[in-house]
Write an enzyme that holds these catalytic residues in place. Structure first.
Site, PDB file in Angstrom:
ATOM      1  N   HIS A  10      33.631  31.091  49.824  1.00 36.85           N
ATOM      2  CA  HIS A  10      35.057  31.102  50.164  1.00 36.85           C
ATOM      3  C   HIS A  10      35.306  32.099  51.292  1.00 36.85           C
ATOM      4  O   HIS A  10      35.936  31.782  52.301  1.00 36.85           O
ATOM      5  CB  HIS A  10      35.902  31.519  48.959  1.00 36.85           C
ATOM      6  CG  HIS A  10      35.909  30.536  47.848  1.00 36.85           C
ATOM      7  ND1 HIS A  10      36.134  29.194  48.037  1.00 36.85           N
ATOM      8  CD2 HIS A  10      35.737  30.693  46.508  1.00 36.85           C
ATOM      9  CE1 HIS A  10      36.095  28.577  46.874  1.00 36.85           C
ATOM     10  NE2 HIS A  10      35.846  29.459  45.935  1.00 36.85           N
ATOM     11  N   CYS A  42      36.439  27.132  41.026  1.00 37.11           N
ATOM     12  CA  CYS A  42      37.542  27.199  40.063  1.00 37.11           C
ATOM     13  C   CYS A  42      37.972  25.807  39.611  1.00 37.11           C
ATOM     14  O   CYS A  42      38.740  25.667  38.646  1.00 37.11           O
ATOM     15  CB  CYS A  42      38.737  27.942  40.666  1.00 37.11           C
ATOM     16  SG  CYS A  42      39.256  27.316  42.270  1.00 37.11           S
TER      17      CYS A  42
END
Length: 453
Positions: A10, A42
């Site tokens: 990320h 996630c």
């Protein structure tokens, strides 16, 4: 200027994209050991549970997109060593076995984190799985098809979400955690208890306050989980114990926390010149305590990656710190938290007060007016806001983002009482429930002079 990036996480993706836009003349080379980039871990539970049908939506970038920005992306390339004094990298092509050396002017380290794997007897048995990346998620889905009983070890966010996903897929599920309640790092007992009650109503076995000691197997596959209080017969085990930073490459070369998280300043600079770091491999400034801590969150990662790019050549934009704000949906419960819980504040030996309100979030004359429980933690002496938690059947989680801003800006519980929020019966009451928490915490006014009529 030659910029090398290790890891397309990320934080890495955020740093790369912004660096390419800000420095179009720079030579940017990215090294990634996996065969994919920018996977939203996630979303694993949503993918496993079948809510997300197409996993490709969980990728928000690709080597092709980076190529379009002029970035050289070397997939399946592992960094074997980093020499920050000589600014050299030793690289291995995992497909060909070739090793070579590369150089850089600026180095961005976004190597992320990896699940904690305990050294226990039987840990290498088949059907004991990790939950972190895209390949893990596919393996979990495939193995879960034939499993009747699944055991999840670790009652943090990922573990709890997986428990819900497996139960909704018709599996028998056991959740193990050494703590005596779930989500203990994020929620106080009155909040986590509601989720535990929902789990029990669904037939999920809660093995809390138990520590896993070993695994036993049959024909090379796990068949039992042995804890300090007994044993659990199972077909599949998912380890969700936690994460540790991937920072061995820089060990002894830059300052780190005891757990190996790289320490960066407010401009994402490490203790070594021209070496920057961001994301789950790093420490962050935790605003509620003012301490440097390890809080691996995707939101922290993308912010830090963006800041690396902005500060790579010149210090322009400092990091504002984090409150560790997070949200979760389990069955009908919408939950969010920010900053310190009451329990965490006591662990930090901070003198605090807490106020909890139970209210209907909008007027009761509306067709529906679900209840909301909000807890706000504040410093007893300064009355500065330190944390908050909310739970409701209605999605009121954005209110925690509001309180995150309040904490970041060092507001007090008294100021929260009178913050300007709009009123419209569809959405709230004349006194917003955030105001109500502040009002409930206001100290009494002492009147020394008698009032005369």
């Amino acid at each position: 200027m030659k910029i090398a990036v290790i890891g397309c996480t990320h934080a890495g993706t955020s740093a790369i994209v912004n660096t390419a836009h800000l420095y179009p003349d720079a030579e940017i080379v990215v090294y990634e050991r996996n065969d994919n980039i920018s996977f939203l871990s996630c979303g694993i539970a949503l993918y496993v549970g079948g809510v997300v049908k197409d996993p490709h939506g969980l990728f928000y970038s690709s080597p092709q997109k980076l190529d379009e920005l002029g970035v050289t992306t070397r997939m399946r390339h592992d960094i074997l060593a980093v020499d920050t004094d000589r600014k050299k990298l030793q690289v291995k092509n995992l497909d060909t076995g070739e090793t070579f050396e590369d150089t850089y002017d600026k180095l961005i380290v976004t190597t992320g984190s990896w699940p904690i794997v305990p050294k226990l007897d039987g840990i290498d048995l088949d059907n004991i799985l990790l939950c972190k990346n895209y390949n893990h998620s596919n393996t979990i889905i495939e193995k879960a098809k034939d499993a009747k009983h699944i055991t999840v070890v670790g009652a943090g966010y990922i573990g709890v979400e997986l428990v819900e996903a497996f139960e909704m897929n018709g599996k028998q599920v056991t959740l193990i955690d050494s703590a005596d309640r779930i989500l203990n790092k994020y929620l106080d007992p009155e909040f986590s208890g509601k989720i535990e009650d929902s789990f029990r109503e669904k037939g999920i076995e809660m093995a809390l306050g138990q520590t896993v000691k070993a695994f036993e197997g049959t024909d090379g596959k796990v068949s039992k989980v042995i804890t300090d209080q007994g044993e659990i017969v199972t077909d599949l085990v998912i380890l969700c114990i936690g994460f540790r930073p991937n920072t061995e490459l820089l060990k002894g070369q830059v300052d780190m926390l005891p757990n190996g998280a790289i320490v960066v300043d407010s401009y994402m600079q490490t203790s070594k010149e021209d070496v920057f770091a961001a994301g789950d491999c790093c420490s962050v400034l935790y605003n509620p305590t003012g301490k440097t801590m390890y809080i691996p969150l995707a939101t922290n990662a993308v912010r830090m990656g963006t800041l690396v790019a902005r500060n790579l050549v010149k210090r322009t934009t400092p990091y504002m710190g984090t409150q560790g704000t997070s949200g979760l949906k389990i069955y009908e419960h919408n939950i969010a938290s920010t900053g310190l819980t009451e329990g965490a504040a006591k662990d930090e030996e901070i003198a605090i007060e807490a106020v909890t309100i139970h209210d209907h979030y909008r007027p009761e004359f509306m067709p529906t007016a679900e209840e909301v429980t909000l807890k706000v933690v504040y410093d007893r002496d300064t009355r500065r806001l330190l944390g908050a938690q909310v739970i409701s059947r209605a999605d009121l989680t954005q209110s925690i983002n509001t309180l995150s801003v309040c904490i970041q800006n060092r507001m007090t519980i008294d100021q929260l009482a009178f913050v300007d929020f709009f009123f419209q019966p569809h959405y709230n009451k004349p006194w917003n429930y955030l105001n109500s928490a502040g009002l409930q915490a206001l100290p009494p006014i002492e009147v020394n002079t008698p009032m005369h009529v």
